[in-house]
Design a protein around this motif. Structure first.
Motif, PDB file in Angstrom:
ATOM      1  N   ASN A 166      -7.414  -7.716   8.892  1.00  0.00           N
ATOM      2  CA  ASN A 166      -7.881  -7.961  10.249  1.00  0.00           C
ATOM      3  C   ASN A 166      -6.859  -7.496  10.865  1.00  0.00           C
ATOM      4  O   ASN A 166      -5.837  -8.084  11.222  1.00  0.00           O
ATOM      5  N   GLY A 167      -7.067  -6.430  11.475  1.00  0.00           N
ATOM      6  CA  GLY A 167      -5.892  -5.480  11.818  1.00  0.00           C
ATOM      7  C   GLY A 167      -4.613  -5.250  11.185  1.00  0.00           C
ATOM      8  O   GLY A 167      -4.569  -4.868  10.325  1.00  0.00           O
ATOM      9  N   GLU A 168      -3.483  -6.072  11.541  1.00  0.00           N
ATOM     10  CA  GLU A 168      -2.306  -5.892  10.911  1.00  0.00           C
ATOM     11  C   GLU A 168      -2.232  -6.964   9.600  1.00  0.00           C
ATOM     12  O   GLU A 168      -1.375  -6.974   9.153  1.00  0.00           O
ATOM     13  N   GLU A 169      -3.360  -8.180   9.754  1.00  0.00           N
ATOM     14  CA  GLU A 169      -3.077  -9.066   8.936  1.00  0.00           C
ATOM     15  C   GLU A 169      -4.269  -8.965   8.019  1.00  0.00           C
ATOM     16  O   GLU A 169      -4.983  -8.189   7.864  1.00  0.00           O
ATOM     17  N   TRP A 170      -4.099 -10.065   6.983  1.00  0.00           N
ATOM     18  CA  TRP A 170      -5.091 -10.471   5.889  1.00  0.00           C
ATOM     19  C   TRP A 170      -5.518 -11.760   6.342  1.00  0.00           C
ATOM     20  O   TRP A 170      -4.746 -12.608   6.322  1.00  0.00           O
ATOM     21  N   LEU A 171      -6.924 -12.202   6.055  1.00  0.00           N
ATOM     22  CA  LEU A 171      -7.264 -13.424   6.307  1.00  0.00           C
ATOM     23  C   LEU A 171      -8.186 -13.976   4.997  1.00  0.00           C
ATOM     24  O   LEU A 171      -8.764 -12.896   4.177  1.00  0.00           O
ATOM     25  N   SER A 172      -8.472 -15.186   4.800  1.00  0.00           N
ATOM     26  CA  SER A 172      -9.324 -15.417   3.709  1.00  0.00           C
ATOM     27  C   SER A 172     -10.653 -15.844   4.943  1.00  0.00           C
ATOM     28  O   SER A 172     -10.491 -16.475   5.897  1.00  0.00           O
ATOM     29  N   SER A 187       3.005 -10.773   7.848  1.00  0.00           N
ATOM     30  CA  SER A 187       1.715 -10.709   6.950  1.00  0.00           C
ATOM     31  C   SER A 187       1.880  -9.419   5.972  1.00  0.00           C
ATOM     32  O   SER A 187       1.158  -8.544   6.193  1.00  0.00           O
ATOM     33  N   PRO A 188       2.509  -9.774   4.849  1.00  0.00           N
ATOM     34  CA  PRO A 188       2.914  -8.525   3.890  1.00  0.00           C
ATOM     35  C   PRO A 188       1.600  -8.094   3.207  1.00  0.00           C
ATOM     36  O   PRO A 188       0.801  -8.998   3.283  1.00  0.00           O
ATOM     37  N   LYS A 189       1.627  -7.101   2.774  1.00  0.00           N
ATOM     38  CA  LYS A 189       0.579  -6.465   2.122  1.00  0.00           C
ATOM     39  C   LYS A 189       0.091  -7.363   0.949  1.00  0.00           C
ATOM     40  O   LYS A 189       1.089  -7.402  -0.034  1.00  0.00           O
ATOM     41  N   PRO A 190      -1.149  -7.821   0.716  1.00  0.00           N
ATOM     42  CA  PRO A 190      -1.426  -8.888  -0.304  1.00  0.00           C
ATOM     43  C   PRO A 190      -1.438  -7.920  -1.724  1.00  0.00           C
ATOM     44  O   PRO A 190      -1.915  -7.085  -1.623  1.00  0.00           O
ATOM     45  N   MET A 191      -1.210  -8.951  -2.907  1.00  0.00           N
ATOM     46  CA  MET A 191      -1.380  -8.245  -4.225  1.00  0.00           C
ATOM     47  C   MET A 191      -2.865  -8.774  -4.801  1.00  0.00           C
ATOM     48  O   MET A 191      -3.165 -10.090  -4.490  1.00  0.00           O
ATOM     49  N   ALA A 192      -3.399  -7.977  -5.642  1.00  0.00           N
ATOM     50  CA  ALA A 192      -4.729  -8.269  -6.075  1.00  0.00           C
ATOM     51  C   ALA A 192      -4.563  -8.928  -7.593  1.00  0.00           C
ATOM     52  O   ALA A 192      -3.309  -8.488  -7.975  1.00  0.00           O
ATOM     53  N   VAL A 193      -5.342  -9.324  -7.986  1.00  0.00           N
ATOM     54  CA  VAL A 193      -5.069  -9.787  -9.710  1.00  0.00           C
ATOM     55  C   VAL A 193      -4.915  -8.631 -10.495  1.00  0.00           C
ATOM     56  O   VAL A 193      -5.272  -7.560 -10.242  1.00  0.00           O
ATOM     57  N   GLY A 194      -3.659  -8.588 -11.202  1.00  0.00           N
ATOM     58  CA  GLY A 194      -3.397  -7.575 -12.183  1.00  0.00           C
ATOM     59  C   GLY A 194      -2.300  -6.661 -11.592  1.00  0.00           C
ATOM     60  O   GLY A 194      -1.430  -5.822 -12.088  1.00  0.00           O
ATOM     61  N   GLU A 195      -2.071  -6.805 -10.019  1.00  0.00           N
ATOM     62  CA  GLU A 195      -0.973  -6.087  -9.659  1.00  0.00           C
ATOM     63  C   GLU A 195       0.436  -6.452  -9.653  1.00  0.00           C
ATOM     64  O   GLU A 195       0.635  -8.064  -9.885  1.00  0.00           O
ATOM     65  N   ALA A 196       1.506  -5.777  -9.615  1.00  0.00           N
ATOM     66  CA  ALA A 196       2.803  -6.584  -9.412  1.00  0.00           C
ATOM     67  C   ALA A 196       3.854  -5.825  -8.259  1.00  0.00           C
ATOM     68  O   ALA A 196       3.481  -4.811  -7.872  1.00  0.00           O
TER      69      ALA A 196
END
Lengths: 514, 307
Positions: free
Chosen positions: A353-359, A406-415
C-alpha cells in the motif's frame, strides 16, 4: 424479612444495657427496611466494578491504568476499586444482607412450620362482609367433598366449612432465600478449593497440567500443587475460517478449533479432542477452554560467529483482530559475539500500500514478516523480570542499520543478512498458537443446583396465592366467602370459577342420589 | 427466496412496523384525548379490590366524543398489523442468516420490542388495558427507529462464541423478560406522570397493577436469563461468573427488581416509592442494554472472548 413492620421497633432503647442494644441492633438488622437499604447498597456498590477495570477481569487494563495515571490509580487502589468484588466494603454489604436474611428466614421458617400443621380457621360470622362472596345452591357435605377433592385443606364445624390453600407460596419464598444462602456458600467454596490457569501453546507443542507449565496460575487458598489433575495434551493442529471478501463482516471468524491429543493421566490411552469455543475439554473435573489464538512465525537466527543461536516459533501478539496484524519480539541471548533482538510485524495476508505493507485478512494467505534488528546487551542476567513480548525496557540495545517505518517484508523461506556482520535471520514457516484457560471449580455444580432451587422458589412465591374460602349454611343453600392476603392477583376470577364448580358439584350429587 | 432478498424484506418489514406502531399510537392517543376521563370509569379496573372507589363529581368530566372508541379500535388494529410486520421482520432476518435472529444489538432490540408489543397485545386480549396502548406503541416505534438508525447491522453470520444453542435459551429469556419489563416500565412512568385525581391518563391503581403483574412474571424469567447466561459462560469462558460489565449490570438490574418486590411488601414503600424503585430497576436494564454495549463496551467488548 419480616412483613409486619412496626415503627416502634426502630425506636432507640433507653438504658437497656448491652443485651438490650444487641436485641435492638438485631431487630433493626433483620427488618425489611434494612434489607431494602442493603439491597440498594449492594446494587450501588457493584457499579464501580463496571466503570473501573478489574484485576479479576482484565489485569492488563489495570496495569495500563496504573502506568497512565499513577496518582489517581493509587487512590482508586486504596479503596479497592480495581478489586470491587473482593473489597472488604463490598463483602461487608453482602454479609450484612445475608445475615439480615438469616435473621429473617429462620423465624419465618419456624412460623411456617407451625402454620402448615394448623387447621384452617373457623368461618367468620358474616361471609357477605368479605371482599369475595356469593350465595349459591348446595349443601355443606358436597362443598366439603369438592374442596377436599381439589386438595384444599379443610376444616368443618357447626354449620360451616373452612378451606385453605397456597402454603406453597411461603414454602417457595423460604426455598428461594435459603437457595441464595447455599449459592453464596457454593461460590465461596469454589474460590477456596478451585484454581484457574492460563497458558499459550504453539502447534506441535505439548502441555501437562502442572503449576510450572502455566503462564498465569491462580489457585484458591486451599489448593496445593499436588491437587492438580494429572492430564496432558499435545496441540496437533489449529484451524480457523473467516468470512470471505466482499461482505461487510469480512475477516470475522466463522469457526475455529484446535485438535488435541489428550492423555487423562500419565500412561493412559490417548484420545483425540476437538476443542472449540463453546466446547471445552473435560479431564477429571477440570475444564480447559479455548480462549484465543494467533500466529507464531518460525525463525532460524544465526549470530555473527556463524552459529545458529535460535530456531523455533515466536508467538506474536495480535494487534488487530480484523486483520491479525501481529507484533513479535525475538530475543536471542545465545547469539555471539553480540546478543541480538528483533522487533517484528507479522502480516498474514500481505498487500503493498504505497510505501507500506498491510494485512487485509486474518487468514494466512500471503504471510510475511517485517523485521527491525537490534544488537547489544539484553540484560537477562540482571535478574529484573521482563516480558517476552516487550523490548521497551532494554536500554543497551542499538538498532542495526537504518530504521524505517515499514521495511520490506520477508516471505517464508527468505533470509536477511544483518548489517555490520551481526548475523542472519531466516523466516522458515508459520505456525499458530492458542491460549487456553484451565478451570477447576468444585462449587459450580452446587451453585447450579442452588440456582435451580432459587428459580423454583421464586416461581412458587410469586405465582401462588394463599387464599381461604368458607362455606356457611343459609336458608335454601350456602353462602361462600373468599379472602386472599396476596394483592394484585386474579382471585376474583378464581373465586367465581370456584363458586360455579361448587354449585355444579352440588347439583350433580343431587342427581346421583334421587 | 435468496438470503439477500430475505434480508431486504426483513428491513422493509421493520420499517413498516415502525409506521404501523406510529399509526397505532395516534389512534390510541385520540381515544385517550377525546374519550372519557378516568376515575369515573371504574369498570376499567383489572380486578375488584376492597375499599370504595374515589368518586369524582360528574361535572368534572366533559362529554366524551362518540367517535373516540373507534379511534382506539383503529389503534388496536394498527398495533396488530405492526406486530405482524415486526414478527415478519424478525422471521425473515432469521431465515436470511440461517440462525436465531438475535445475534447482535440491532436484532436484539427489534426482538425485544416485538416481545413488549406481544406482551401488551396479550394483556389487552385478557384485560382492559387499552389505556396503555398509546404509550406502548410510541415506545415500540421510537425503539425500532433507534435500532434502525443507530444500531443497524447488515445481515450476516456471528462470531463463533455466539454460534451456540445457548443463544436460543439465554438470549430468548433476556428478550422475553425485557419485553415484559418494558411494559412495566411504561406503566410505572405513567404512574409518576399522572397525579392523583381525575385525568385523561389511566388511573394510578390500574397502572400500578399492570406494572406489578408484568414484573412478577418477568422477574423469574430474568433470573433464568442470568442463570442460563452463567451456564453459557461456564461453557464458553471457563467461569460461570466473572463480573464482566454486562454481568455486573445484569446483577444490578436483578437486585434492583428484587428491591422493588421487597419495597412493595414493606410498609411506607407501597405505591409511589415502590414504583420509583421499579423505574430505577428499569433504567438499570436499559443501561445494561445500551450503556454497557456503547459506553463501557468500548473497553471490554462483551462478545470478545480473549482476555
Amino acid at each position: 424479612m419480616t412483613l409486619t413492620e412496626e415503627k416502634t421497633t426502630q425506636e432507640r432503647p433507653k438504658g437497656l444495657g448491652p443485651i438490650g442494644w444487641l436485641r435492638w441492633g438485631w431487630r433493626v438488622l433483620t427488618s425489611m427496611r434494612t434489607a431494602l437499604i442493603l439491597l440498594f447498597l449492594l446494587a450501588l456498590a457493584s457499579v464501580p466494578g463496571s466503570l473501573f477495570p478489574q484485576r479479576g477481569v482484565d489485569p492488563g487494563a489495570v496495569a495500563r491504568y496504573l502506568t497512565d495515571d499513577p496518582v489517581k490509580a493509587e487512590w482508586l487502589d486504596r479503596f479497592w476499586l480495581f478489586d470491587v468484588f473482593k473489597a472488604p466494603w463490598f463483602a461487608a454489604i453482602y454479609l450484612l444482607l445475608f445475615l439480615s436474611l438469616v435473621g429473617c428466614v429462620l423465624p419465618r421458617l419456624a412460623v411456617h412450620l407451625k402454620e402448615i400443621r394448623r387447621t384452617p380457621p373457623p368461618a367468620p360470622r358474616n361471609l357477605a362482609r368479605l371482599p369475595h362472596h356469593a350465595d349459591i345452591e348446595g349443601d355443606l357435605a358436597s362443598a366439603e367433598a369438592y374442596l377436599r377433592s381439589k386438595r384444599w385443606r379443610v376444616a368443618t364445624g357447626e354449620g360451616w366449612v373452612s378451606a385453605e390453600k397456597g402454603h406453597l407460596r411461603e414454602t417457595g419464598n423460604l426455598l428461594f432465600h435459603v437457595a441464595l444462602l447455599v449459592l453464596l456458600v457454593a461460590v465461596g467454596a469454589g474460590g477456596l478449593f478451585g484454581y484457574r490457569g492460563n497458558v499459550l501453546v504453539v502447534e506441535g507443542d505439548g502441555f501437562s497440567n502442572t503449576v510450572a507449565a502455566y503462564d498465569r496460575y491462580l489457585p484458591g487458598s486451599q489448593v496445593s500443587p499436588e491437587d492438580l489433575q494429572p492430564f496432558s495434551f499435545t496441540l496437533k493442529d489449529f484451524q480457523a475460517t473467516y468470512v470471505g471478501p466482499g461482505h461487510e463482516k469480512q475477516g470475522q471468524p466463522l469457526d475455529y478449533f484446535a485438535k488435541l491429543a489428550v492423555q487423562d493421566a500419565p500412561g493412559a490411552p490417548e484420545r483425540e479432542v476437538e476443542l472449540r469455543v463453546n466446547e471445552p475439554l473435560e479431564a477429571d473435573g477440570a475444564l480447559t477452554y479455548l480462549i484465543g489464538h494467533g500466529y507464531a512465525p518460525t525463525f532460524r537466527i544465526t549470530g555473527g560467529d556463524g552459529k545458529v543461536a535460535f530456531e523455533g516459533p515466536v508467538p506474536c501478539l495480535v494487534n488487530n483482530t480484523a486483520t491479525f496484524e501481529s507484533e513479535c519480539v525475538i530475543k536471542v541471548p545465545d547469539a555471539a559475539p553480540d546478543q541480538l533482538a528483533f522487533l517484528g510485524r507479522f502480516l498474514p495476508s500481505t498487500v503493498p500500500n504505497g510505501e507500506e505493507w498491510l494485512s487485509i485478512f486474518p487468514g494466512a494467505a500471503n504471510p510475511t514478516v517485517q523485521i527491525w534488528p537490534f544488537k547489544g546487551d539484553l540484560g537477562l542476567d540482571a535478574g529484573t523480570p521482563q516480558s517476552v513480548y516487550d523490548l521497551g525496557a532494554h536500554q543497551n540495545l542499538k538498532p542495526l542499520g537504518q530504521m524505517t517505518a515499514s521495511p520490506k517484508p520477508m516471505a517464508v523461506g527468505e533470509a536477511i543478512d544483518l548489517p555490520e556482520g551481526a548475523g542472519k535471520i531466516e523466516f522458515t514457516g508459520v505456525k499458530e498458537w492458542i491460549t487456553l484457560q484451565t478451570t477447576y471449580d468444585p462449587g459450580r455444580f452446587p451453585a447450579l443446583l442452588a440456582s435451580g432451587a432459587a428459580i423454583l422458589g421464586l416461581l412458587l412465591s410469586l405465582q401462588i396465592r394463599r387464599r381461604r374460602v368458607w362455606v356457611r349454611l343459609r336458608d335454601g343453600g350456602v353462602t361462600v366467602g373468599g379472602l386472599t392476603r396476596t394483592e394484585g392477583g386474579d382471585f376474583g376470577e378464581e373465586f367465581a370459577e370456584l363458586t360455579k364448580a361448587l354449585e355444579q358439584h352440588a347439583r350433580a350429587e343431587v342427581k346421583d342420589v334421587p | 427466496m435468496s438470503p439477500d432478498r430475505l434480508a431486504t424484506l426483513s428491513d422493509q418489514l421493520v420499517l413498516a412496523a415502525i409506521l404501523l406502531y406510529l399509526a397505532a399510537m395516534v389512534g390510541y392517543a385520540l381515544e385517550l384525548a377525546f374519550g372519557r376521563v378516568t376515575e369515573t370509569v371504574r369498570e376499567r379496573k383489572l380486578v375488584s379490590v376492597g375499599g370504595p372507589a374515589e368518586e369524582v363529581p360528574e361535572a368534572a368530566a366533559p362529554e366524551p366524543a362518540s367517535w373516540a372508541p373507534k379511534a382506539g379500535l383503529a389503534g388496536t388494529v394498527a398495533l396488530w398489523l405492526g406486530w405482524a410486520a415486526n414478527v415478519g421482520g424478525t422471521l425473515t432476518r432469521g431465515l436470511a442468516v440461517d440462525r436465531w435472529p438475535w445475534g447482535n444489538m440491532y436484532e436484539f432490540v427489534v426482538a425485544m420490542l416485538l416481545a413488549a408489543v406481544t406482551v401488551f397485545l396479550f394483556l389487552q386480549v385478557r384485560y382492559p388495558v387499552r389505556f396503555l396502548g398509546a404509550f406502548v406503541a410510541v415506545v415500540a416505534a421510537i425503539g425500532l427507529g433507534f435500532a434502525v438508525r443507530v444500531l443497524y447491522t447488515q445481515a450476516g453470520p456471528v462470531v463463533p462464541a455466539l454460534d451456540s444453542y445457548w443463544v436460543a435459551i439465554h438470549v430468548s429469556a433476556a428478550i422475553a423478560a425485557s419485553g415484559l419489563f418494558i411494559v412495566g416500565g411504561v406503566a410505572a412512568a405513567l404512574f409518576l406522570v399522572r397525579k392523583e385525581g381525575p385525568s385523561r391518563l389511566p388511573a394510578r391503581a390500574d397502572l400500578e397493577r399492570v406494572a406489578h403483574r408484568v414484573i412478577v412474571i418477568a422477574f423469574p424469567i430474568w433470573t433464568f436469563a442470568v442463570i442460563s447466561g452463567a451456564l453459557w459462560a461456564d461453557k464458553a469462558w471457563g467461569r460461570y461468573w466473572g463480573w464482566d460489565p454486562k454481568e455486573v449490570w445484569a446483577f444490578i438490574t436483578w437486585v434492583a427488581y428484587a428491591a422493588y418486590l421487597h419495597a412493595r411488601a414493606t410498609a411506607g414503600w407501597k405505591g409511589k416509592a415502590a414504583m420509583i424503585v421499579s423505574l430505577i430497576a428499569f433504567a438499570c436494564l436499559m443501561f445494561n442494554l445500551v450503556g454497557v454495549n456503547i459506553f463501557i463496551g468500548g473497553m471490554h467488548s462483551y462478545a470478545d472472548v480473549s482476555k
